[in-house]
Design an enzyme around this catalytic site. Structure first.
Site, mmCIF file in Angstrom:
data_model
loop_
_atom_site.group_PDB
_atom_site.id
_atom_site.type_symbol
_atom_site.label_atom_id
_atom_site.label_comp_id
_atom_site.label_asym_id
_atom_site.label_seq_id
_atom_site.Cartn_x
_atom_site.Cartn_y
_atom_site.Cartn_z
ATOM 1 N N TRP A 354 0.825 -1.216 0.000
ATOM 2 C CA TRP A 354 0.000 0.000 0.000
ATOM 3 C C TRP A 354 0.856 1.261 0.000
ATOM 4 O O TRP A 354 0.332 2.352 0.039
ATOM 5 C CB TRP A 354 -0.915 0.014 1.226
ATOM 6 C CG TRP A 354 -0.214 0.291 2.540
ATOM 7 C CD1 TRP A 354 1.013 -0.170 2.925
ATOM 8 C CD2 TRP A 354 -0.682 1.105 3.618
ATOM 9 N NE1 TRP A 354 1.326 0.271 4.181
ATOM 10 C CE2 TRP A 354 0.306 1.059 4.640
ATOM 11 C CE3 TRP A 354 -1.822 1.847 3.845
ATOM 12 C CZ2 TRP A 354 0.170 1.739 5.852
ATOM 13 C CZ3 TRP A 354 -1.957 2.519 5.048
ATOM 14 C CH2 TRP A 354 -0.974 2.465 6.035
ATOM 15 N N ASP A 355 2.190 1.092 -0.031
ATOM 16 C CA ASP A 355 3.085 2.233 0.150
ATOM 17 C C ASP A 355 2.863 3.349 -0.866
ATOM 18 O O ASP A 355 3.306 4.472 -0.666
ATOM 19 C CB ASP A 355 4.553 1.772 0.132
ATOM 20 C CG ASP A 355 4.843 0.753 1.219
ATOM 21 O OD1 ASP A 355 4.041 -0.192 1.359
ATOM 22 O OD2 ASP A 355 5.849 0.892 1.925
ATOM 23 N N GLU A 493 0.785 -3.974 11.948
ATOM 24 C CA GLU A 493 0.985 -5.405 11.703
ATOM 25 C C GLU A 493 1.300 -6.203 12.968
ATOM 26 O O GLU A 493 1.491 -7.415 12.881
ATOM 27 C CB GLU A 493 2.093 -5.600 10.673
ATOM 28 C CG GLU A 493 1.738 -4.984 9.331
ATOM 29 C CD GLU A 493 2.698 -5.367 8.221
ATOM 30 O OE1 GLU A 493 3.899 -5.500 8.513
ATOM 31 O OE2 GLU A 493 2.230 -5.535 7.086
ATOM 32 N N LYS A 614 2.987 -1.420 15.809
ATOM 33 C CA LYS A 614 4.184 -1.280 14.984
ATOM 34 C C LYS A 614 4.211 0.105 14.351
ATOM 35 O O LYS A 614 5.258 0.694 14.130
ATOM 36 C CB LYS A 614 4.133 -2.352 13.896
ATOM 37 C CG LYS A 614 5.306 -2.341 12.937
ATOM 38 C CD LYS A 614 5.138 -3.462 11.922
ATOM 39 C CE LYS A 614 6.279 -3.501 10.926
ATOM 40 N NZ LYS A 614 6.043 -4.471 9.858
ATOM 41 N N GLN A 615 3.033 0.613 13.997
ATOM 42 C CA GLN A 615 2.961 1.869 13.255
ATOM 43 C C GLN A 615 1.564 2.458 13.414
ATOM 44 O O GLN A 615 0.676 1.826 13.983
ATOM 45 C CB GLN A 615 3.245 1.607 11.781
ATOM 46 C CG GLN A 615 2.196 0.739 11.104
ATOM 47 C CD GLN A 615 2.724 0.040 9.870
ATOM 48 O OE1 GLN A 615 3.170 -1.091 9.957
ATOM 49 N NE2 GLN A 615 2.672 0.725 8.746
HETATM 50 C C1 BGC Z 1 4.886 -2.097 6.993
HETATM 51 C C2 BGC Z 1 3.838 -1.979 5.912
HETATM 52 C C3 BGC Z 1 4.504 -1.643 4.607
HETATM 53 C C4 BGC Z 1 5.573 -2.670 4.294
HETATM 54 C C5 BGC Z 1 6.323 -2.340 3.032
HETATM 55 C C6 BGC Z 1 5.927 -3.104 6.580
HETATM 56 O O1 BGC Z 1 6.950 -3.139 7.527
HETATM 57 O O2 BGC Z 1 4.310 -2.515 8.203
HETATM 58 O O3 BGC Z 1 2.910 -0.981 6.250
HETATM 59 O O4 BGC Z 1 3.573 -1.618 3.575
HETATM 60 O O5 BGC Z 1 6.492 -2.709 5.345
HETATM 61 O O6 BGC Z 1 6.959 -1.117 3.130
#
Ligand code: BGC
Length: 796
Positions: A354-355, A493, A614-615
């Protein structure tokens, strides 16, 4: 060090993998890591080359399982240029005495220069200067120029120039237990007196990759013929020759390489094209001139000046540089998107997540044609997403969390925790919110460009089919008179299941539910925006009935959002039941706890038990939507939304986040930009360090973090300026952090080139002269029109 130059002094084997990733050169068609030309893949070096969209699948056996993975393939290495003084081994910086070692990446020109001076066992001093680029002007061309000077000796130097297709995908240590051998040799031959040629084929996708290299010798600028010995083995071809060096007389070896593959447009056979391209190629200097000119034009479109220190300016330039090396005008028209880790390494196997939600908003205002191309990559994979939805019992389109060649779900079934060595089930594919990101990007691309043709022909269908999916996954809860979305994951995540439960996924993730309502509204809007005949045709084609639209309306008003009594929007239903995490104790014990998931798993525990993310998850809402838009969605959903909702939730979740993703600081910096300008600035500065300082401690060598790179630039471009393209109007409402004295840049908006200049007291907007009609703009509550050639000044 200047704003435009990334410099490294000395040779440090431990730093080399990071340097190689950061010194990658590319042009949006292919990229090559900044590994030394004589180096081979091993613990220190990794000379990877990646062609956009060149994927291959391999099956491997691990105990009890067969796993199939698709990876962006490490293409044959076009770099090899080995050299040795007579009677000495081949030069290797680790094996020789280095008198000087310097490396510089010139970001303005896209040129990597390396200076090496070494002494061999017989006391001979040799100076080697190398310059290389991957042409932005001709996406198939790369070149390496090496100049040798014998400083205190005369005699023979032996040079070997090769194309090496015996490479594997071994950049990421965690992936080594699986099969990594993607390429089979097809052909290797001398193309003419100066050139060699190599062709390989990927084992499953059957993509043919061809490379040719022309190696020429110049003494005092004059071409010189030498006798060449051809070395050939399956997957490898080289020319070896010797040169007589005289003291202080420079000798230059010029290697021009061409890279083609069988998926290219306008090719007959890739081998033929590669040979022809090097045969016809200009000399190094002319190629370089064209390349530098192409970069010059790119930089004119990416101007962003800020008054801060040199380091910030350098890092921002580095971020734009790597973004444009991954996706550029050379990418437009290719069937590719933006791998999360660029074309810079093999992290996440080159998959697309989704970046792009962090990338397209920056591109929209500079290179909207690239966003369009990225969105078309998704559009072409709509049938696969429709099939995935159907197969899972839903309607519409369910896009994969990780995407590669054909849009199949590429998320690993199992992944290894490097801390424990355990194989763990990976449930992250239930991040159905990926579809939200696509709608957001289509919508914003349209807001900035007004490209109704794209919207009608492609964007609308994507939005409608994704809306349809959200409507179908939502289930009605009669007792609550609310719709619920169960069994999904939000962006965080660390949480993929309820503690102690076998089934994965969580219920009513607030980010997902609120944004699903937003998506449904945009879908209903779109049917009114696009021309009636197209709207009708689309409805007929998709079989979209009035009753379905009524349901969309109902779902968009009644999706459930769990809000606690204290006004905290619950990340998901039941989040408040989780245990508080002892951040202090874990920081003391482990130091860096960004990847808490791995630490806890290795301890036999799981982050699912804790209020630890995590985020950003809930906070993504404040990142994507303006306060006005949020108010609108919450009102539609009949939930309270006061101004304090934002700072209160930011405070709550920021204290419970490990920033295990580089995207995390970008989002937190953004959402704090109005309420805590100082803290926002600190997080922005930390986000700037993500790759250049490799703050995750070893991940950058597996590829840069493109979302964080673009996201940081976008903080300056859209966040601190309050730029928001909404409803045929471009809004602007700057609020610079106190430490940011001035910001100035250019953006494109609906046919205008706007120059924006902001400092702590004033804002200046001007539009370059042109023929477009006036645009609607808004500064705070003031609405006005701006015609080409006009400007406006405001006091802040
Ligand atoms: C993040 C995701 C991201 C992916 C690729 C993961 O560590 O949690 O949000 O899309 O990395 O960058």
């Amino acid at each position: 060090m200047s704003d435009w130059s990334l410099e490294y002094q000395g040779f440090d084997p431990k730093q080399e993998p990071l340097r190689e990733a950061l010194c990658t050169l590319g042009n949006g068609y292919f990229a090559t890591r900044g590994a030394a030309a004589e180096s081979r893949a091993g613990d220190v070096h990794y000379p990877g080359t990646y062609i956009a969209g060149c994927y291959n699948r391999l099956k491997s056996k691990i105990p009890g399982h067969v796993v199939e993975k698709e990876s962006l393939v490490n293409a044959p290495n076009w770099l090899p240029l080995e050299f040795r003084t007579a009677d000495e081994p081949w030069f290797d910086p680790q094996a020789f005495e280095l008198l000087e070692y310097r490396q510089e990446l010139n970001l303005r020109q896209g040129v990597l220069t390396r200076l090496v001076r070494f002494r061999d066992a017989r006391g001979r001093h040799t100076r080697v200067v190398q310059r290389r680029f991957v042409s932005m002007a001709d996406p198939h061309i790369a070149a390496l120029e090496t100049t040798f000077v014998a400083e205190n000796w005369s005699g023979r130097l032996i040079v070997r120039s090769a194309l090496d297709g015996r490479v594997e995908n071994t950049n990421v240590k965690r992936y080594l237990p699986l099969d990594n051998n993607h390429l089979a040799p097809v052909e290797e031959a001398a193309a003419d007196d100066y050139s060699i040629y190599l062709q390989v084929e990927t084992s499953h996708s059957h993509i043919r990759i061809a490379e040719a290299a022309r190696t020429r010798l110049f003494i005092n600028g004059e071409p010189r013929d030498v006798e060449r010995r051809l070395i050939r083995e399956p997957g490898y071809i080289a020319q070896e020759f010797s040169i007589d060096l005289a003291p202080d007389a420079p000798v230059t070896v010029e290697k021009v390489a061409a890279v083609f593959n069988s998926k290219d447009h306008a090719v007959s056979e890739p081998g033929l094209e590669a040979c022809q391209r090097v045969e016809r190629a200009d000399a190094f200097d002319q190629l370089l001139e064209q390349h530098v000119l192409a970069w010059d034009h790119l930089w004119r479109r990416c101007r962003l000046d800020m008054q801060d220190n040199e380091r910030s300016a350098l890092v921002l330039n580095l971020h734009v540089f790597h973004l444009l090396q991954t996706t550029s005008e050379n990418t437009v028209g290719l069937d590719v998107s933006v791998p999360a880790r660029g074309l810079h390494g093999e992290g996440y196997r080159g998959h697309i997540f989704w970046d792009e939600i962090f990338i397209c908003p920056f591109l929209n205002f500079r290179f909207p044609e690239i966003t369009r191309s990225i969105l078309l990559y998704r559009y072409r994979r709509l049938p696969e997403a429709q099939w995935a939805a159907k197969h899972a019992g839903y309607e519409g389109a369910m896009f994969p969390w990780q995407s590669g060649s054909n849009g199949r779900e590429e998320t690993d079934d199992l992944r290894i925790n490097p801390l424990s060595g355990h194989w763990i089930r990976d449930h992250s594919y239930v991040q159905r919110h990926i579809g939200i990101a696509l709608v957001f990007n289509v919508w914003h691309y349209y807001q900035v460009t007004g490209d109704i043709e794209f919207l009608s022909s492609y964007g609308a269908e994507l939005i409608l089919e994704i809306a349809r999916f959200w409507s179908s996954i939502a289930t009605y809860n009669r007792s609550l008179d609310r719709y619920e979305i169960c069994g999904v994951m939000g962006p965080d995540e660390f949480h993929d299941a309820y503690p102690g439960k076998d089934e994965h996924g969580l219920d009513n993730n607030s980010y997902t539910n609120v944004m699903a309502s937003w998506v449904l509204c945009r879908a209903m809007d779109i049917l009114e925006i696009i021309p009636e005949w197209q709207s009708e045709a689309l409805r007929d084609r998709l079989g979209l009935k009035r009753s379905e639209l009524d349901r969309w309306d109902d779902v968009s008003r009644k999706l459930r959002v769990v809000i606690n009594d204290d006004g905290i929007i619950s990340q998901f239903e039941g989040y408040d039941q989780l245990e508080e995490f002892d951040w202090h104790a874990y920081r003391r014990k482990y130091g860096n706890i960004q990847r808490l998931d791995r630490i806890l798993e290795a301890e036999g525990d799981t982050p699912n038990r804790y209020k630890a993310s995590k985020q950003a998850d809930v906070l993504m809402l404040f990142y994507l939507l303006s306060a006005d838009e949020l108010r609108e969605v919450f009102a539609r959903l009949n939930y309270p939304f006061e101004y304090e909702t934002i700072p209160r939730n930011v405070e709550y979740y920021l204290a419970r986040t490990s920033h295990g993703s580089t995207l995390s600081r970008v989002v937190h910096s953004w959402v704090l930009s109005r309420s805590q300008r100082g803290r926002s600035w600190e997080l922005f500065k930390e986000a700037l360090e993500s790759d250049i300082s490799d703050i995750q401690g070893g991940t950058t060598q597996e590829g840069i973090h493109l979302g964080a790179m673009a996201g940081t630039v976008d903080i300056l471009q859209r966040c601190y300026t309050g730029i928001d393209a909404r409803g045929d109007r471009l809004w602007i409402n700057p609020c610079l952090p106190v430490d940011l004295k001035q910001l100035s840049f250019d953006i494109r908006y609906r046919g205008h080139w706007l120059t924006i200049q902001v400092d702590q007291e004033s804002l200046k907007i001007s539009s370059r002269p042109g023929t477009s009609s006036a645009i609607n703009m808004g500064f705070r509550n003031e609405e006005f029109e701006l015609a080409p050639g006009e400007g406006k000044d405001f006091k802040l």
